[in-house]
Enzyme design. Structure first.
Site, PDB file in Angstrom:
ATOM      1  N   SER A 147       0.859  -1.183   0.000  1.00 38.05           N
ATOM      2  CA  SER A 147       0.000   0.000   0.000  1.00 38.05           C
ATOM      3  C   SER A 147       0.892   1.228   0.000  1.00 38.05           C
ATOM      4  O   SER A 147       2.034   1.178   0.483  1.00 38.05           O
ATOM      5  CB  SER A 147      -0.891   0.008   1.248  1.00 38.05           C
ATOM      6  OG  SER A 147      -1.557   1.248   1.392  1.00 38.05           O
ATOM      7  N   TYR A 160      -1.691   0.120  10.448  1.00 40.17           N
ATOM      8  CA  TYR A 160      -1.630  -0.279   9.037  1.00 40.17           C
ATOM      9  C   TYR A 160      -0.325   0.202   8.415  1.00 40.17           C
ATOM     10  O   TYR A 160       0.327  -0.529   7.661  1.00 40.17           O
ATOM     11  CB  TYR A 160      -2.838   0.288   8.303  1.00 40.17           C
ATOM     12  CG  TYR A 160      -3.021  -0.234   6.896  1.00 40.17           C
ATOM     13  CD1 TYR A 160      -3.048  -1.594   6.632  1.00 40.17           C
ATOM     14  CD2 TYR A 160      -3.197   0.656   5.832  1.00 40.17           C
ATOM     15  CE1 TYR A 160      -3.236  -2.071   5.339  1.00 40.17           C
ATOM     16  CE2 TYR A 160      -3.390   0.190   4.541  1.00 40.17           C
ATOM     17  CZ  TYR A 160      -3.415  -1.173   4.297  1.00 40.17           C
ATOM     18  OH  TYR A 160      -3.605  -1.641   3.008  1.00 40.17           O
TER      19      TYR A 160
END
Length: 262
Positions: A147, A160
């Site tokens: 990501s 995250y």
């Protein structure tokens, strides 16, 4: 001989889109995820839309239940994939995801632990199990879906961010360690992608909170955009390694910088 691709997290979103695309590109595809019923439905769908992809075609699409947090489950996957005789040419480590949007001060450590288990340790488990087959193929390829959060921190993204930073580090180390082997290593780092479940899972089923990241964004990426990047990377000539693809919608400049229409 057809090449075989294993896609983890294949039951929905980017994983399902990637499975469809790789089957269309001529790969045998192993669909791997926890929800076997969804995998079975996806296998039937692909068999009905991709010529020669049915179960009678030497098992072009094979659904296998997989929990990347379980070593036993990963070992069973590897035994089936590497024991089928067709080997393994491409591994797409897509299983993972985000949980919560808490600050570090209010962090839910259970969420942090779960994100690390799937995004990092799960990636390592599956790669380690299938790596002998990837090397033996003579032209293996590991594609790790990370990501932009793994490269650019943002408020509320601590857990995250940390997990995807770790996945990025594993990706880079693998490329160094495998430089003498016939295995390519590619990172795909998406920005805002609107799928049916990513945000819903992140906010533990809260539909209102799940909708907010996409509010006012005219054209977020969709799963098929990421599948397109993956397909392009794995279909380059074997001597060409695509190190990393950063991909985000035109209206996004960074994970925390989006143009939203009012």
């Amino acid at each position: 001989m057809r090449k075989t691709a294993v896609v983890t997290g294949a039951s929905s979103g980017i994983g399902a889109a990637t499975a469809r695309r790789l089957a269309a590109e001529g790969f045998n595809v192993v669909l791997a995820a926890r929800r076997k019923d969804r995998l079975d439905a996806l296998a039937e769908e692909i068999a009905g839309t991709v010529p020669g992809a049915g179960p009678g075609q030497a098992g072009r699409v094979v659904p296998i239940e997989l929990d990347v947090t379980s070593q036993e489950s990963v070992d069973a996957l590897a035994a089936r994939v590497l024991g089928r005789g067709g080997g393994c040419h491409v591994l797409v480590n897509n299983a993972g995801g985000a949980l919560g949007l808490d600050s570090v001060a209010t962090a839910d450590l259970a969420d942090w632990r779960a994100m690390y288990e799937t995004n990092v340790l799960g990636l390592v488990r599956v790669t380690k199990a299938l790596l002998p087959g990837l090397v033996e193929s003579g032209a293996g390829h590991v594609v790790n879906i990370t990501s932009l959060a793994g490269h650019v921190p943002y408020e509320g993204g601590g857990g995250y961010n940390a997990a995807k930073h770790a996945a990025y580090a594993v990706n880079e180390v693998m490329r160094l360690e495998l430089v003498a082997e016939p295995v390519r290593v590619t990172e795909i780092a998406p920005g805002l992608v609107k799928t049916e479940e990513f945000s819903l899972v992140r906010f533990h089923g809260d539909e209102d909170r799940a909708a907010k990241p996409y509010e006012g964004v005219p054209e977020p990426l969709v799963a098929e955009d990421i599948a397109d990047c993956i397909a392009w990377a794995v279909t380059r000539p074997p001597h060409v390694n695509i190190d990393r693809i950063d991909v985000q919608p035109r209206v996004q400049a960074a994970p925390h910088k989006l143009h939203r229409e009012t």
